[in-house]
Design a protein around this motif. Sequence first.
Motif, PDB file in Angstrom:
ATOM      1  N   GLU A  15      -6.488   4.206  -4.373  1.00  0.00           N
ATOM      2  CA  GLU A  15      -7.651   3.428  -3.941  1.00  0.00           C
ATOM      3  C   GLU A  15      -7.675   3.259  -2.427  1.00  0.00           C
ATOM      4  OE1 GLU A  15      -7.420  -0.166  -6.220  1.00  0.00           O
ATOM      5  OE2 GLU A  15      -8.183   0.788  -8.041  1.00  0.00           O
ATOM      6  N   LEU A  16      -7.434   4.377  -1.741  1.00  0.00           N
ATOM      7  CA  LEU A  16      -7.457   4.404  -0.284  1.00  0.00           C
ATOM      8  C   LEU A  16      -8.267   5.598   0.174  1.00  0.00           C
ATOM      9  CD1 LEU A  16      -3.642   3.862   0.361  1.00  0.00           C
ATOM     10  CD2 LEU A  16      -5.411   2.130   0.679  1.00  0.00           C
ATOM     11  N   SER A  17      -8.736   5.541   1.412  1.00  0.00           N
ATOM     12  CA  SER A  17      -9.389   6.705   1.993  1.00  0.00           C
ATOM     13  C   SER A  17      -8.328   7.696   2.460  1.00  0.00           C
ATOM     14  CB  SER A  17     -10.264   6.292   3.184  1.00  0.00           C
ATOM     15  OG  SER A  17      -9.446   5.847   4.258  1.00  0.00           O
ATOM     16  N   ALA A  74       0.831  -1.204   0.000  1.00  0.00           N
ATOM     17  CA  ALA A  74       0.000   0.000   0.000  1.00  0.00           C
ATOM     18  C   ALA A  74       0.867   1.256   0.000  1.00  0.00           C
ATOM     19  CB  ALA A  74      -0.924   0.000   1.216  1.00  0.00           C
ATOM     20  N   GLN A  75       1.939   1.221   0.769  1.00  0.00           N
ATOM     21  CA  GLN A  75       2.835   2.370   0.823  1.00  0.00           C
ATOM     22  C   GLN A  75       3.484   2.627  -0.534  1.00  0.00           C
ATOM     23  OE1 GLN A  75       5.811   2.102   3.877  1.00  0.00           O
ATOM     24  NE2 GLN A  75       6.355   4.251   3.710  1.00  0.00           N
ATOM     25  N   LYS A  76       3.916   1.549  -1.193  1.00  0.00           N
ATOM     26  CA  LYS A  76       4.519   1.709  -2.524  1.00  0.00           C
ATOM     27  C   LYS A  76       3.488   2.245  -3.515  1.00  0.00           C
ATOM     28  CE  LYS A  76       7.209  -0.638  -6.094  1.00  0.00           C
ATOM     29  NZ  LYS A  76       6.456   0.041  -7.177  1.00  0.00           N
ATOM     30  N   ASP A 112       4.005   5.607  -5.661  1.00  0.00           N
ATOM     31  CA  ASP A 112       3.954   5.576  -7.126  1.00  0.00           C
ATOM     32  C   ASP A 112       2.914   6.567  -7.649  1.00  0.00           C
ATOM     33  OD1 ASP A 112       5.909   3.656  -7.208  1.00  0.00           O
ATOM     34  OD2 ASP A 112       4.529   1.972  -7.492  1.00  0.00           O
ATOM     35  N   CYS A 113       1.738   6.579  -7.028  1.00  0.00           N
ATOM     36  CA  CYS A 113       0.678   7.497  -7.461  1.00  0.00           C
ATOM     37  C   CYS A 113       1.087   8.946  -7.230  1.00  0.00           C
ATOM     38  CB  CYS A 113      -0.626   7.193  -6.714  1.00  0.00           C
ATOM     39  SG  CYS A 113      -1.403   5.628  -7.163  1.00  0.00           S
ATOM     40  N   ALA A 114       1.667   9.209  -6.078  1.00  0.00           N
ATOM     41  CA  ALA A 114       2.076  10.578  -5.755  1.00  0.00           C
ATOM     42  C   ALA A 114       3.158  11.063  -6.705  1.00  0.00           C
ATOM     43  CB  ALA A 114       2.573  10.650  -4.313  1.00  0.00           C
ATOM     44  N   ILE A 126      -4.282  11.932  -4.374  1.00  0.00           N
ATOM     45  CA  ILE A 126      -3.348  10.815  -4.228  1.00  0.00           C
ATOM     46  C   ILE A 126      -4.050   9.615  -3.627  1.00  0.00           C
ATOM     47  CG2 ILE A 126      -1.218  10.030  -3.132  1.00  0.00           C
ATOM     48  CD1 ILE A 126      -0.318  12.991  -3.116  1.00  0.00           C
ATOM     49  N   ALA A 127      -4.833   9.858  -2.570  1.00  0.00           N
ATOM     50  CA  ALA A 127      -5.541   8.767  -1.901  1.00  0.00           C
ATOM     51  C   ALA A 127      -6.516   8.080  -2.855  1.00  0.00           C
ATOM     52  CB  ALA A 127      -6.291   9.309  -0.680  1.00  0.00           C
TER      53      ALA A 127
END
Length: 209
Positions: free
Chosen positions: A42-44, A12-14, A18-20, A37-38
């Motif tokens: 696909e995170l809250s 999840a951290q990676k 990557d998205c950021a 970014i979230a």
Amino acid sequence: MAGLRQRKKAAAQKRIIDCAALMFREQGYEATRIEDIAEAAELSVTTFYNYFGSKADMLLATVVAETETVIAAVDDVIGAEHRCLQTAFAAIAKVYFTLSFQYTSREMWRMAVARTMLDPEAEFSRRYIDIDQQLSDQFCMFLAQMQKRDLLRAGVETEPFGRLLFNNVNLNFLEFMRSPELDASAVRAKVVAESAPVFALIETRNAAH
């Protein structure tokens, strides 16, 4: 179970990093929101803050991820066979000005450096300083290894010369970071040329160029 949780957390951290990194490059640091970014990861937003305390922390994570790639590549260069100090150093300079800005952008680096100046006591700044120290230490290790291979004269103190070489690379890196019109290969050649007089003083006389 603990191992599975750690793997999921690392994944999840990676994904966030990557998205950021992609959004910082494409949209710019200031224009990118944590909410964006979230969503891309696909995170809250609440889950995002379980990993990173701020957008500045997220920026540092992207810079650190790229720097770790550079460190690993330079380790490979140090471990390879070399005929002389200058060719080995040229290979290191190539890593710096080839791998850097593959994952990040010049704007991202400028923002990271600016953050450390504006808030030198922040956790973000301390971590940035730590990674900078690792890079400097690696140059000292490089010279120590070359001395063991008889490419550097016995008796030469590797730490001060290693710091000197790193400071020159770092200064040119900062110049490259600030000036979008500068070409990476030209800056790399400048670094190698500026370091040549140092190597003329410390390399063994039988080194082959």
